[in-house]
Scaffold this motif. Structure first.
Motif, mmCIF file in Angstrom:
data_model
loop_
_atom_site.group_PDB
_atom_site.id
_atom_site.type_symbol
_atom_site.label_atom_id
_atom_site.label_comp_id
_atom_site.label_asym_id
_atom_site.label_seq_id
_atom_site.Cartn_x
_atom_site.Cartn_y
_atom_site.Cartn_z
ATOM 1 N N SER A 28 1.221 -5.671 11.859
ATOM 2 C CA SER A 28 0.541 -4.534 11.243
ATOM 3 C C SER A 28 1.192 -4.254 9.897
ATOM 4 C CB SER A 28 0.590 -3.302 12.149
ATOM 5 O OG SER A 28 1.924 -2.903 12.365
ATOM 6 N N LEU A 29 0.486 -3.498 9.072
ATOM 7 C CA LEU A 29 0.991 -3.200 7.735
ATOM 8 C C LEU A 29 1.426 -1.744 7.633
ATOM 9 C CD1 LEU A 29 -1.693 -4.953 5.492
ATOM 10 C CD2 LEU A 29 0.441 -5.883 6.389
ATOM 11 N N SER A 30 2.614 -1.537 7.137
ATOM 12 C CA SER A 30 3.058 -0.183 6.845
ATOM 13 C C SER A 30 2.431 0.223 5.509
ATOM 14 C CB SER A 30 4.583 -0.140 6.721
ATOM 15 O OG SER A 30 4.994 -0.864 5.565
ATOM 16 N N LYS A 31 2.487 1.491 5.204
ATOM 17 C CA LYS A 31 1.956 1.955 3.924
ATOM 18 C C LYS A 31 2.669 1.245 2.765
ATOM 19 C CE LYS A 31 0.328 6.149 1.704
ATOM 20 N NZ LYS A 31 -1.084 5.826 1.756
ATOM 21 N N GLN A 32 3.966 1.027 2.916
ATOM 22 C CA GLN A 32 4.733 0.348 1.875
ATOM 23 C C GLN A 32 4.256 -1.103 1.699
ATOM 24 O OE1 GLN A 32 8.946 0.397 2.497
ATOM 25 N NE2 GLN A 32 9.386 -0.667 0.598
ATOM 26 N N GLU A 33 4.021 -1.801 2.808
ATOM 27 C CA GLU A 33 3.539 -3.185 2.722
ATOM 28 C C GLU A 33 2.152 -3.227 2.082
ATOM 29 O OE1 GLU A 33 5.698 -5.300 6.541
ATOM 30 O OE2 GLU A 33 3.960 -4.028 6.900
ATOM 31 N N ALA A 34 1.310 -2.259 2.407
ATOM 32 C CA ALA A 34 -0.056 -2.220 1.872
ATOM 33 C C ALA A 34 -0.084 -1.955 0.377
ATOM 34 C CB ALA A 34 -0.881 -1.168 2.614
ATOM 35 N N GLN A 35 0.978 -1.374 -0.172
ATOM 36 C CA GLN A 35 1.024 -1.071 -1.601
ATOM 37 C C GLN A 35 0.896 -2.332 -2.457
ATOM 38 O OE1 GLN A 35 0.957 2.052 -2.882
ATOM 39 N NE2 GLN A 35 0.857 2.721 -0.760
ATOM 40 N N ARG A 36 1.199 -3.482 -1.886
ATOM 41 C CA ARG A 36 1.115 -4.733 -2.641
ATOM 42 C C ARG A 36 -0.333 -5.156 -2.893
ATOM 43 N NH1 ARG A 36 4.446 -8.731 0.717
ATOM 44 N NH2 ARG A 36 3.652 -10.175 -0.809
ATOM 45 N N HIS A 37 -1.288 -4.487 -2.254
ATOM 46 C CA HIS A 37 -2.713 -4.797 -2.435
ATOM 47 C C HIS A 37 -3.406 -3.519 -2.910
ATOM 48 C CE1 HIS A 37 -6.864 -5.734 -1.528
ATOM 49 N NE2 HIS A 37 -6.523 -6.995 -1.385
ATOM 50 N N ALA A 38 -3.855 -3.530 -4.156
ATOM 51 C CA ALA A 38 -4.400 -2.309 -4.764
ATOM 52 C C ALA A 38 -5.528 -1.691 -3.937
ATOM 53 C CB ALA A 38 -4.885 -2.605 -6.177
ATOM 54 N N GLY A 39 -6.495 -2.476 -3.515
ATOM 55 C CA GLY A 39 -7.632 -1.947 -2.758
ATOM 56 C C GLY A 39 -7.217 -1.400 -1.406
ATOM 57 N N LEU A 40 -6.345 -2.116 -0.726
ATOM 58 C CA LEU A 40 -5.902 -1.691 0.598
ATOM 59 C C LEU A 40 -5.079 -0.413 0.524
ATOM 60 C CD1 LEU A 40 -5.881 -2.361 3.587
ATOM 61 C CD2 LEU A 40 -3.929 -3.854 3.170
ATOM 62 N N SER A 41 -4.252 -0.299 -0.490
ATOM 63 C CA SER A 41 -3.431 0.909 -0.593
ATOM 64 C C SER A 41 -4.285 2.153 -0.821
ATOM 65 C CB SER A 41 -2.379 0.761 -1.694
ATOM 66 O OG SER A 41 -2.973 0.671 -2.959
ATOM 67 N N LYS A 42 -5.439 1.991 -1.471
ATOM 68 C CA LYS A 42 -6.330 3.138 -1.726
ATOM 69 C C LYS A 42 -6.987 3.657 -0.461
ATOM 70 C CE LYS A 42 -7.479 1.793 -6.423
ATOM 71 N NZ LYS A 42 -8.517 1.229 -7.285
ATOM 72 N N VAL A 43 -7.270 2.760 0.496
ATOM 73 C CA VAL A 43 -7.998 3.167 1.698
ATOM 74 C C VAL A 43 -7.100 3.231 2.937
ATOM 75 C CG1 VAL A 43 -10.152 2.200 0.807
ATOM 76 C CG2 VAL A 43 -8.720 0.808 2.309
ATOM 77 N N PHE A 44 -5.802 3.037 2.745
ATOM 78 C CA PHE A 44 -4.881 2.941 3.879
ATOM 79 C C PHE A 44 -5.025 4.114 4.855
ATOM 80 C CE2 PHE A 44 -0.956 3.479 6.187
ATOM 81 C CZ PHE A 44 -0.620 2.194 6.561
ATOM 82 N N ALA A 45 -4.937 5.331 4.354
ATOM 83 C CA ALA A 45 -4.958 6.510 5.235
ATOM 84 C C ALA A 45 -6.270 6.599 6.013
ATOM 85 C CB ALA A 45 -4.742 7.779 4.422
ATOM 86 N N GLU A 46 -7.379 6.282 5.355
ATOM 87 C CA GLU A 46 -8.677 6.349 6.034
ATOM 88 C C GLU A 46 -8.828 5.224 7.064
ATOM 89 O OE1 GLU A 46 -13.422 6.552 4.913
ATOM 90 O OE2 GLU A 46 -11.941 6.559 3.304
ATOM 91 N N ALA A 47 -8.309 4.044 6.741
ATOM 92 C CA ALA A 47 -8.433 2.894 7.645
ATOM 93 C C ALA A 47 -7.474 2.983 8.832
ATOM 94 C CB ALA A 47 -8.201 1.599 6.865
ATOM 95 N N ASP A 48 -6.366 3.706 8.678
ATOM 96 C CA ASP A 48 -5.372 3.863 9.747
ATOM 97 C C ASP A 48 -5.930 4.831 10.791
ATOM 98 O OD1 ASP A 48 -3.064 3.939 11.274
ATOM 99 O OD2 ASP A 48 -1.959 5.190 9.870
ATOM 100 N N ALA A 49 -6.755 4.300 11.681
ATOM 101 C CA ALA A 49 -7.540 5.120 12.612
ATOM 102 C C ALA A 49 -6.690 6.071 13.453
ATOM 103 C CB ALA A 49 -8.374 4.217 13.525
ATOM 104 N N ASP A 50 -5.529 5.630 13.905
ATOM 105 C CA ASP A 50 -4.712 6.506 14.742
ATOM 106 C C ASP A 50 -3.648 7.268 13.943
ATOM 107 O OD1 ASP A 50 -2.925 4.476 14.217
ATOM 108 O OD2 ASP A 50 -2.707 3.834 16.303
ATOM 109 N N ALA A 51 -3.684 7.125 12.627
ATOM 110 C CA ALA A 51 -2.796 7.862 11.717
ATOM 111 C C ALA A 51 -1.319 7.749 12.083
ATOM 112 C CB ALA A 51 -3.220 9.327 11.637
ATOM 113 N N ASN A 52 -0.912 6.550 12.506
ATOM 114 C CA ASN A 52 0.490 6.357 12.875
ATOM 115 C C ASN A 52 1.309 5.717 11.749
ATOM 116 O OD1 ASN A 52 -0.427 3.714 12.947
ATOM 117 N ND2 ASN A 52 0.499 3.242 14.928
#
Length: 75
Positions: A28-52
Motif C-alpha cells: 500500500s502507499l502512504s501519503k508520503q509515498e504517493a507524493q512522488r506521483h502528482a495525480g495520485l497525491s491530489k486524490v489520495f485523501a478521497e481515494a483512501d476509502a477507510d481514511a487510514n
C-alpha cells in the motif's frame, strides 16, 4: 513482468508503477509515498476509502471505477 522505471519529478510521476511508488514494499502507499506521483497525491485523501493514511491498490481501483462510472458527472 514490467521493468521498473525511475521516477522523474519532471513528468509528475506518469509511467511509474505502483511497485515503484511503494518504497517500503508493504503493498500500500502512504501519503508520503504517493507524493512522488502528482495525480495520485491530489486524490489520495478521497481515494483512501477507510481514511487510514494508507492507500491500497484495491482502494485506488475502486476510486478510479467510481470516477469513470456514468453516475459521476464532473462539475
Amino acid at each position: 513482468a514490467a521493468r521498473p522505471q525511475p521516477a522523474r519529478s519532471a513528468d509528475g510521476g506518469q509511467g511509474v508503477s505502483w511497485a515503484d511508488l511503494d518504497a517500503d514494499g508493504n503493498g500500500s502507499l502512504s501519503k508520503q509515498e504517493a507524493q512522488r506521483h502528482a495525480g495520485l497525491s491530489k486524490v489520495f485523501a478521497e481515494a483512501d476509502a477507510d481514511a487510514n493514511g494508507e492507500l491500497t491498490a484495491d482502494e485506488y481501483r475502486g476510486y478510479i471505477q467510481k470516477q469513470q462510472s456514468p453516475a459521476a458527472t464532473p462539475e
